[in-house]
Design an enzyme around this catalytic site. Structure first.
Site, short mmCIF file in Angstrom:
data_model
loop_
_atom_site.label_atom_id
_atom_site.label_comp_id
_atom_site.label_asym_id
_atom_site.label_seq_id
_atom_site.Cartn_x
_atom_site.Cartn_y
_atom_site.Cartn_z
N ARG A 181 0.83 -1.23 0.00
CA ARG A 181 0.00 0.00 0.00
C ARG A 181 0.86 1.28 0.00
O ARG A 181 0.51 2.28 0.62
CB ARG A 181 -0.96 0.02 1.20
CG ARG A 181 -1.92 -1.12 1.25
CD ARG A 181 -2.88 -1.16 0.06
NE ARG A 181 -3.67 -2.37 0.10
CZ ARG A 181 -3.32 -3.51 -0.52
NH1 ARG A 181 -2.25 -3.57 -1.30
NH2 ARG A 181 -4.07 -4.58 -0.41
N SER A 231 -10.94 -1.41 3.61
CA SER A 231 -10.25 -1.80 4.85
C SER A 231 -9.68 -0.55 5.50
O SER A 231 -8.93 0.19 4.87
CB SER A 231 -9.08 -2.74 4.53
OG SER A 231 -9.58 -3.91 3.95
N GLU A 301 -4.95 2.40 6.89
CA GLU A 301 -4.69 2.34 5.45
C GLU A 301 -5.40 3.52 4.77
O GLU A 301 -4.89 4.11 3.83
CB GLU A 301 -5.22 1.01 4.88
CG GLU A 301 -5.10 0.93 3.37
CD GLU A 301 -5.47 -0.45 2.82
OE1 GLU A 301 -5.20 -1.47 3.49
OE2 GLU A 301 -6.01 -0.50 1.71
C1 LIG Z 1 -15.75 -1.08 -0.77
C2 LIG Z 1 -14.28 -0.82 -0.95
C3 LIG Z 1 -13.40 -1.86 -1.18
C4 LIG Z 1 -12.04 -1.62 -1.34
N1 LIG Z 1 -11.21 -2.69 -1.58
C5 LIG Z 1 -9.90 -2.48 -1.75
C6 LIG Z 1 -9.01 -3.58 -2.03
O1 LIG Z 1 -9.41 -4.73 -2.15
N2 LIG Z 1 -7.69 -3.31 -2.18
C7 LIG Z 1 -7.19 -2.03 -2.07
O2 LIG Z 1 -5.97 -1.85 -2.24
N3 LIG Z 1 -8.00 -0.98 -1.80
C8 LIG Z 1 -9.33 -1.16 -1.64
N4 LIG Z 1 -10.15 -0.09 -1.38
C9 LIG Z 1 -9.57 1.23 -1.19
C10 LIG Z 1 -9.44 2.09 -2.45
O3 LIG Z 1 -10.41 1.74 -3.44
C11 LIG Z 1 -8.04 2.02 -3.06
O4 LIG Z 1 -7.06 2.46 -2.14
C12 LIG Z 1 -7.92 2.85 -4.32
O5 LIG Z 1 -6.68 2.59 -4.93
C13 LIG Z 1 -8.03 4.37 -4.05
O6 LIG Z 1 -8.22 5.03 -5.31
P1 LIG Z 1 -9.01 6.39 -5.40
O7 LIG Z 1 -9.01 6.82 -6.82
O8 LIG Z 1 -10.33 6.29 -4.76
O9 LIG Z 1 -8.06 7.34 -4.56
P2 LIG Z 1 -8.49 8.47 -3.50
O10 LIG Z 1 -9.19 7.81 -2.36
O11 LIG Z 1 -9.19 9.59 -4.18
O12 LIG Z 1 -7.05 8.96 -3.04
C14 LIG Z 1 -6.18 8.13 -2.30
C15 LIG Z 1 -4.82 8.81 -2.29
O13 LIG Z 1 -4.31 8.79 -3.62
C16 LIG Z 1 -3.95 10.12 -4.04
N5 LIG Z 1 -4.20 10.19 -5.48
C17 LIG Z 1 -5.33 9.87 -6.16
N6 LIG Z 1 -5.13 10.02 -7.48
C18 LIG Z 1 -3.87 10.48 -7.64
C19 LIG Z 1 -3.07 10.83 -8.76
N7 LIG Z 1 -3.52 10.75 -10.01
N8 LIG Z 1 -1.79 11.25 -8.54
C20 LIG Z 1 -1.30 11.34 -7.29
N9 LIG Z 1 -2.00 11.03 -6.19
C21 LIG Z 1 -3.28 10.59 -6.36
C22 LIG Z 1 -4.84 11.04 -3.21
O14 LIG Z 1 -4.27 12.32 -3.08
C23 LIG Z 1 -4.92 10.30 -1.88
O15 LIG Z 1 -3.81 10.61 -1.07
C24 LIG Z 1 -11.53 -0.32 -1.24
C25 LIG Z 1 -12.41 0.75 -1.00
C26 LIG Z 1 -13.77 0.51 -0.86
C27 LIG Z 1 -14.71 1.67 -0.63
#
Ligand SMILES: Cc1cc2nc3c(=O)[nH]c(=O)nc-3n(C[C@H](O)[C@H](O)[C@H](O)COP(=O)(O)OP(=O)(O)OC[C@H]3O[C@@H](n4cnc5c(N)ncnc54)[C@H](O)[C@@H]3O)c2cc1C
Length: 308
Positions: A181, A231, A301
């Site tokens: 992560r 998580s 996380e």
């Molecule tokens: C129901 C559910 C299930 C999930 N299951 C998993 C799983 O199985 N495995 C897992 O790893 N995660 C899981 N997640 C968490 C999440 O989906 C991941 O961490 C995902 O990668 C976050 O992406 P996001 O676009 O939503 O990022 P955001 O939540 O919008 O941002 C997360 C971080 O990334 C940064 N960021 C976003 N885009 C960029 C960019 N282009 N450049 C630089 N920084 C950026 C943001 O500034 C922030 O610090 C889950 C979430 C939910 C709600």
């Protein structure tokens, strides 16, 4: 700060620059106050000019993906929040698929499946964007973004680079320094613009079958029908968070409308009107309880951002 609307009139006029925009509707937790200014650029030029403007005017800025790994404070985020949703192109070149930051992992997986390219099936149920997934090195079911990632294009957000003729940094796989992560983007404050994934040819029907299986497993084990941010805690070495929390008798435990999921004790769900403070109090309560009972420190996380 108001001048930003004059400076970027073409964005404001097309609804891509908004004042006091509530962030809860964007967040998978359905929690969070407003962004002072919310921008949805869809060209590299606008993105870079927004970053330059913020730096020159000392305006703090935050990059938003699909907000599925965030707890956004009840008072919102000060300064400029830049959504990457506008960057949505996906292309294929032989066994390589290139995707921009705002593409959802679901779209990316569907595209790869239709093209008969395998490797991303593990990610089909992760609700984030490509940018968020690379930033977080998202993973599930024995797979991680680092397994497939070939290279990325990133923006180095300092004035020297932003104002140079080439503000884009090409990051090779090994330069992402991926770990659990974690990626170098977090340490270096890089903004991911697009990434290339190296995949393996396979029959689309077999890829689809695996995606359907993984979706079913996820729906069976996780509260996908409730607002959450996935998580809450990183997996502690040698333990499963859900089991630790369950063994402390915290299944279903609730502070305000924030509750430990009945279905998966590693998730906190919003049962209606949970505030960020409810979630934070619950996180702290779980951390203290698990530490006092088992001596295990749970590290979040999810990323906690903005003003509480
Ligand atoms: C129901 C559910 C299930 C999930 N299951 C998993 C799983 O199985 N495995 C897992 O790893 N995660 C899981 N997640 C968490 C999440 O989906 C991941 O961490 C995902 O990668 C976050 O992406 P996001 O676009 O939503 O990022 P955001 O939540 O919008 O941002 C997360 C971080 O990334 C940064 N960021 C976003 N885009 C960029 C960019 N282009 N450049 C630089 N920084 C950026 C943001 O500034 C922030 O610090 C889950 C979430 C939910 C709600």
């Amino acid at each position: 700060m108001k001048d930003i609307f004059k400076h970027f009139a073409h964005l404001a006029e097309t609804g891509k620059l908004l004042a006091s925009e509530p962030l809860a509707p964007y967040s998978s937790f359905k929690i969070g106050g407003p962004a002072d200014v919310f921008a949805i650029p869809d060209t590299q030029k606008d993105l870079i000019e927004l970053l330059i403007y913020a730096l020159k005017h000392n305006i703090p800025r935050f990059i938003l993906g699909k907000a599925t790994n965030l707890l956004i404070g009840d008072r919102g985020i000060r300064g400029l929040v830049i959504s990457m949703e506008g960057f949505r192109k996906i292309t294929r070149d032989e066994n390589f698929v290139s995707a921009f930051a705002g593409v959802s992992l679901k779209e990316l997986c569907d595209f790869a499946c239709a093209e008969g390219l395998s490797g991303l099936e593990f990610a089909c149920g992760i609700p984030g964007s490509v940018g968020g997934a690379v930033f977080m090195n998202a993973g599930a079911y024995e797979g991680e973004i680092r397994d497939l990632l070939y290279c990325s294009k990133c923006i180095i957000p300092d004035l020297e680079h932003l104002e140079s003729s080439n503000p884009i940094l090409h990051l090779k796989k090994e330069e992402h320094l991926f770990s659990y992560r974690h990626s170098a983007l977090q340490d270096r404050g890089l903004i991911q613009l697009s990434s290339v994934f190296q995949l393996i040819p396979k029959a689309p029907a077999l890829i689809r079958q695996r995606m359907v299986e993984l979706d079913a497993m996820r729906n069976d084990k996780q509260p996908m029908d409730m607002p959450s941010a996935g998580s809450v805690f990183k997996r502690p070495e040698g333990h499963f968070t859900g089991k630790l929390v369950d063994d402390c008798g915290l299944r279903g435990f609730q502070i305000g409308d924030a509750a430990i999921s009945d279905k998966h004790c590693g998730f906190i769900v919003n049962k209606g009107n949970a505030s960020a403070k409810d979630v934070l109090d619950l996180i702290k309560y779980v951390q203290d309880t698990v530490y006092n009972r088992f001596g295990v420190k749970l590290e979040t996380e999810i990323r906690i951002v903005g003003e509480m």
